[in-house]
Design a protein around this motif. Structure first.
Motif, short mmCIF file in Angstrom:
data_model
loop_
_atom_site.label_atom_id
_atom_site.label_comp_id
_atom_site.label_asym_id
_atom_site.label_seq_id
_atom_site.Cartn_x
_atom_site.Cartn_y
_atom_site.Cartn_z
N ARG A 1 0.83 -1.21 0.00
CA ARG A 1 0.00 0.00 0.00
C ARG A 1 0.86 1.26 0.00
NH1 ARG A 1 -3.33 -3.22 3.36
NH2 ARG A 1 -2.54 -2.29 5.31
N ALA B 1 1.78 1.67 -3.53
CA ALA B 1 0.60 2.08 -4.30
C ALA B 1 0.28 3.54 -4.07
CB ALA B 1 -0.59 1.20 -3.93
N GLY C 1 1.93 5.83 -6.31
CA GLY C 1 1.60 5.62 -7.73
C GLY C 1 2.11 4.31 -8.29
N GLY C 2 2.62 3.44 -7.42
CA GLY C 2 3.15 2.17 -7.88
C GLY C 2 2.06 1.27 -8.46
N ARG C 3 2.39 0.64 -9.56
CA ARG C 3 1.46 -0.28 -10.21
C ARG C 3 2.01 -1.69 -10.08
NH1 ARG C 3 2.04 -2.33 -15.06
NH2 ARG C 3 3.57 -0.72 -15.61
N ARG C 4 1.19 -2.57 -9.53
CA ARG C 4 1.63 -3.95 -9.35
C ARG C 4 1.70 -4.66 -10.70
NH1 ARG C 4 -0.21 -8.33 -4.76
NH2 ARG C 4 0.91 -10.09 -5.70
N ARG C 5 2.80 -5.39 -10.92
CA ARG C 5 2.99 -6.03 -12.22
C ARG C 5 2.12 -7.27 -12.39
NH1 ARG C 5 9.15 -6.83 -13.69
NH2 ARG C 5 8.15 -7.29 -15.68
N PRO D 1 -1.11 -9.61 -10.48
CA PRO D 1 -2.08 -9.63 -9.38
C PRO D 1 -1.85 -10.83 -8.46
CG PRO D 1 -3.09 -10.48 -11.38
CD PRO D 1 -1.72 -9.98 -11.78
N PHE E 1 6.46 -4.03 -8.18
CA PHE E 1 5.79 -2.78 -8.51
C PHE E 1 6.63 -1.97 -9.49
CE2 PHE E 1 3.73 -3.92 -4.59
CZ PHE E 1 2.46 -3.37 -4.66
N PRO F 1 5.66 5.43 -11.18
CA PRO F 1 5.40 6.29 -12.35
C PRO F 1 6.66 6.71 -13.10
CG PRO F 1 4.00 6.96 -10.52
CD PRO F 1 4.95 5.93 -9.98
N GLU G 1 11.59 0.12 -10.73
CA GLU G 1 10.96 -1.12 -10.30
C GLU G 1 11.35 -1.44 -8.86
OE1 GLU G 1 11.59 -4.38 -12.95
OE2 GLU G 1 11.00 -3.25 -14.74
#
Length: 372
Positions: A146, A149, A152-156, A158, A174, A177, A181
């Motif tokens: 979290r 996140a 702005g981290g995007r999980r690669r 799920p 993650f 932006p 990585e």
């Protein structure tokens, strides 16, 4: 293999071995006695980048142990400056994440690149790295995710099913932006060898290094050595030379700490991985392990179970089957085995919808059915 390719391999082996016997000594027999011709130099530059050995080449030239022309010096120095600029940007991010994790009470350790650069090389500029790896306690993995996140981290990828990360996975990856990585680790690798590592015991041994006046926690040397062995052998089908170099650099020098590392390896059931890493590093780099490690290696023989587990990490058609089955076998209870098997066979997205193609592929793997 062409003669040119063979020479390039020998030069890269010599470069990866540079300084392992004693800093400042060009001890490998393949080290050139005169500057390389343009063709050989171009091959070496290409190989050094692929093997992540640019900093070692820059230092070997700067210390006078690797002959080079003025133009060659400028080429590798410029590449070294670029790689160190990237490393500094990542260290700045590391300081921010350390502060954020500390505010949230997240117990964490810095893994791989930055830790090895500061703790296991003559100077941090000997080691390049392109991302950050952080180990956190399984119970705090979601909270750490979290934090990323919120940046702005995007999980690669799920989570296959709720609770899988905390119980079974290597961790979470993650992308921020700005393109950086971040890998959050629960353990040191995927699959059966990762599942036999005790996460609490993994966090027990700590050593710190300092960046910009801030003390950052890393694994202690025995655990760094085990991680280097695991990463070299299980990280990809064929280890890069810088990973083998990490094995030699992190190997504990004192007999007591080396015995601590080997005791951990036995408890975590990764002894055969360590043995393979020692063999590969010795064969490729001409590294001579300490006497205690050589004696342990001579007495270590992989069991049938170990061979099956290792096969699951190879790039072979049956590897997914073996990794799934040996992972289930490594788990202690029937409930965990079933939960793991269900998550692999029928993963779900964040919205709870089964991913049909992946599920069918996993089911065929688990039941030994041929691929379509």
């Amino acid at each position: 293999m062409t003669p040119s390719a063979g020479r390039a391999d020998l030069l890269l082996d010599a470069l990866a071995a540079y300084g392992l016997a004693a800093p400042g000594l060009a001890e490998h027999p393949a080290t050139p006695a005169a500057p390389l011709d343009p063709g050989a130099w171009t091959e070496l530059l290409s190989g050094a980048r692929a093997e992540r050995l640019d900093p070692v080449l820059a230092w070997a030239i700067a210390l006078g142990d690797w002959p080079a022309t003025v133009e060659q010096r400028e080429q590798i120095y410029e590449r070294h400056r670029s790689s160190m600029a990237s490393a500094l940007a990542l260290e700045r991010l590391l300081l921010e994440l350390h502060a954020a994790f500390t505010r949230e009470g997240i117990d964490h350790r810095v893994l791989k690149g930055p830790a090895l650069a500061h703790l296991d090389t003559p100077d941090p500029s000997w080691r390049a790295f392109g991302d950050l790896d952080l180990l956190v306690a399984p119970a705090q993995l979601a909270l750490a995710g979290r934090v990323l996140a919120d940046r702005g981290g995007r999980r690669r990828y799920p989570e296959p099913r709720p609770g899988f990360d905390r119980r079974f996975s290597k961790g979470m990856a993650f992308v921020l932006p700005d393109g950086h990585e971040i890998d959050l680790h629960r353990t040191l690798c995927q699959g059966p060898f990762g599942l036999t590592i005790d996460p609490d015991e993994l966090l027990d041994g700590t050593e710190t290094f300092t960046v910009a006046g801030v003390a950052l926690p890393a694994l202690d040397r025995p655990r760094r050595f085990l991680h280097a062995c695991i990463h070299a052998v299980l990280g990809q089908p064929s280890p890069r030379r810088n990973q083998l170099r990490d094995v030699a650099l992190t190997c504990p020098r004192s007999a007591g700490r080396l015995l601590d590392a080997l005791a951990l390896a036995e408890r975590w059931q990764v002894g055969t991985v360590v043995a393979s890493a020692v063999d590969d590093t010795s064969a490729r780099l001409g590294w001579v392990p300490p006497a205690a490690l050589l004696a342990w290696r001579a007495a270590t023989h992989p069991s049938r179970q170990d061979r099956w587990r290792l096969e699951g990490y190879r790039d072979t058609p049956r590897a997914p089957v073996l990794r799934a089955l040996t992972s289930m076998a490594a788990l202690p209870g029937v409930r965990d085995k079933l939960a793991y098997g269900l998550a692999v066979a029928a993963p779900r997205t964040a919205r709870g919808a089964t991913v049909p193609d992946r599920a069918r592929q996993a089911l065929r793997a688990l039941t030994g059915q041929p691929r379509r």
